[in-house]
Design an enzyme around this catalytic site. Sequence first.
Site, PDB file in Angstrom:
ATOM      1  N   ASN A  11      26.847  54.589  69.551  1.00 50.41           N
ATOM      2  CA  ASN A  11      27.038  56.196  69.533  1.00 50.41           C
ATOM      3  C   ASN A  11      28.189  57.217  70.305  1.00 50.41           C
ATOM      4  OD1 ASN A  11      26.538  56.675  71.833  1.00 50.41           O
ATOM      5  ND2 ASN A  11      24.208  58.401  71.291  1.00 50.41           N
ATOM      6  N   ASN A  14      23.745  62.310  81.706  1.00 48.07           N
ATOM      7  CA  ASN A  14      23.006  61.161  82.184  1.00 48.07           C
ATOM      8  C   ASN A  14      23.166  61.369  83.287  1.00 48.07           C
ATOM      9  OD1 ASN A  14      21.772  60.748  79.914  1.00 48.07           O
ATOM     10  ND2 ASN A  14      23.112  58.630  79.753  1.00 48.07           N
ATOM     11  N   PRO A  74      27.088  67.706  70.828  1.00 49.95           N
ATOM     12  CA  PRO A  74      28.090  66.625  69.172  1.00 49.95           C
ATOM     13  C   PRO A  74      26.343  66.012  68.089  1.00 49.95           C
ATOM     14  CG  PRO A  74      27.135  65.330  70.959  1.00 49.95           C
ATOM     15  CD  PRO A  74      26.915  66.100  71.689  1.00 49.95           C
ATOM     16  N   GLY A  75      26.779  66.867  67.207  1.00 52.46           N
ATOM     17  CA  GLY A  75      25.474  65.955  65.524  1.00 52.46           C
ATOM     18  C   GLY A  75      26.208  64.438  65.658  1.00 52.46           C
ATOM     19  N   SER A  76      25.759  63.939  64.370  1.00 54.92           N
ATOM     20  CA  SER A  76      25.437  62.389  64.418  1.00 54.92           C
ATOM     21  C   SER A  76      26.867  62.830  63.290  1.00 54.92           C
ATOM     22  CB  SER A  76      24.027  62.158  63.894  1.00 54.92           C
ATOM     23  OG  SER A  76      23.862  63.229  62.201  1.00 54.92           O
ATOM     24  N   SER A 129      28.830  69.190  65.013  1.00 54.34           N
ATOM     25  CA  SER A 129      28.616  69.534  66.355  1.00 54.34           C
ATOM     26  C   SER A 129      28.803  70.944  66.453  1.00 54.34           C
ATOM     27  CB  SER A 129      30.223  68.834  67.213  1.00 54.34           C
ATOM     28  OG  SER A 129      29.136  67.150  66.462  1.00 54.34           O
ATOM     29  N   HIS A 147      21.371  67.122  74.488  1.00 57.62           N
ATOM     30  CA  HIS A 147      22.453  66.519  74.353  1.00 57.62           C
ATOM     31  C   HIS A 147      22.863  66.032  73.524  1.00 57.62           C
ATOM     32  CE1 HIS A 147      20.824  62.633  73.482  1.00 57.62           C
ATOM     33  NE2 HIS A 147      21.895  62.263  74.426  1.00 57.62           N
ATOM     34  N   ALA A 188      21.898  64.689  68.299  1.00 55.96           N
ATOM     35  CA  ALA A 188      20.671  64.829  67.408  1.00 55.96           C
ATOM     36  C   ALA A 188      19.692  63.808  67.966  1.00 55.96           C
ATOM     37  CB  ALA A 188      21.242  64.095  66.077  1.00 55.96           C
TER      38      ALA A 188
END
Length: 475
Positions: free
Chosen positions: A199, A324, A368-370, A375, A393, A395
């Site tokens: 991703n 992360n 962020p979006g997908s 986003s 963080h 979608a």
Amino acid sequence: MNENETYYQQVQLPSGVVHVYAGPTLFRDLDYKVFEMANNNLQIPNQVYMSYTPDVHVGIGTCIGTTAVWNTEDGYVSPSIVGSDIGCGMRVHMTNVHKDELKDVKLRRKLVRAIEKYLPVEDHARGHFSDIRLEHVVTKGLHGLPKKYIPDGYTPRKATSLTHVERSKFTLDENVLNRFPEKIWHRSHRQLGTLGNGNHFAEIQAIEIVDENREIAEAWGLFDGQVVVMIHTGSRAWGGSVSQYCSSDMAKVMRAEGLGTADPKLQFAPLAHPLAQNYVNLMYSALNYAVVNRHLIAYAIREAGKDIFGSKFEMTTLYDLMHNYAWEEQHEGQSYFVHRKGATRSLPANHPDNPEPYRQTGHPALIPGSMGTASYIMVGAPGGKANFHSICHGAGRIRSRSASKRLITLDEFSASMKVGTDEEIVVNQRSLESILDESPQAYKDVDQIIESVVGAGLARVVAKCKPLATVKGAK
């Protein structure tokens, strides 16, 4: 009823309470496995707090979308609640280009090709930064880069490379680096300035400012129609090697201390244990690598932008942050060791941990979006204190990669990307089929995620970012 209760639930499990921030639909659709995983996580001793963000989904050992907190003095550290892609996070750069300048789909394609010239995306790609010393990167972070890679270093009034980041350098005991074999150093050096796959992406986007937070947006340097660059990646082979090499250490500590849960993949150790401290120091080296990696990708895209728009093209840092990691934080005068796995820190105005440029407004939180969806750029709200200032963080997946390839059609994906129209979101991949598992249909609705975060009083939307072109790494 408190207006925030719709977006917040306390779930009592046999091992303790997990706090869930999600709207009714998102909460109802949660996989029961996320609660099994929470119950295992809550069995780690001395835990003070655990929560899920609305994009939560099952991971290895711990769900993505987790915040887990211990007191520093008797705390634990868990590589499982950090994740293998240590320091994975987001970066946004502002440009002086308006979206109208990229209306022509042919020009967007030309820009993507220029980016590929400077940003290698093929499998096992080698970055263009062989003159950078990896030992300086992992020990000094951004401060270990040669001056030429800090393009605003000679213009202090415009300098944002070192100041507009969550952390530009993590200090560590450098002796722990001696355990890594030469092949890991070599591979990690080759990967500097590369995206990786999955991703991870670099995306060209156009800004729409939310009216009620226009003053904040303008203070940050954003304007309606502005083209921005959003980057999502992490610590590549270096972070993966930290996780791999520390796995046996954690297993030793758990056996010696009689620790464990029903999930053998959930690893943790007392923070004070020497082997746990080794992990923390190595994790910090991966955080240094990750922020430098995103910086170098932005550097490469800046060079591509100059090729397309000329020497007057500008690309200044809005912000860089991680989702992360684990580190020490102060909350209400108490020292805590906070883990975030797929969770973003989002501080409100006047919080002392804000970088100086964002002290009065709060810092940008980058969500962020997908692929094919918007986003968001957010800012922390005072109510975020209840969740240790953690928000979503992204979608969050609803389908595995294999299930996505099986259930989502190429036509559905193409329609999402507006292929064949003037509004097409240009992608560097020669075939959408190769990245079908990254289609929007594989993810939750990012608008519902953002609604939950705002509804729970954790953060506010400053701007919406609509995709114009996306660069993905090859598999």
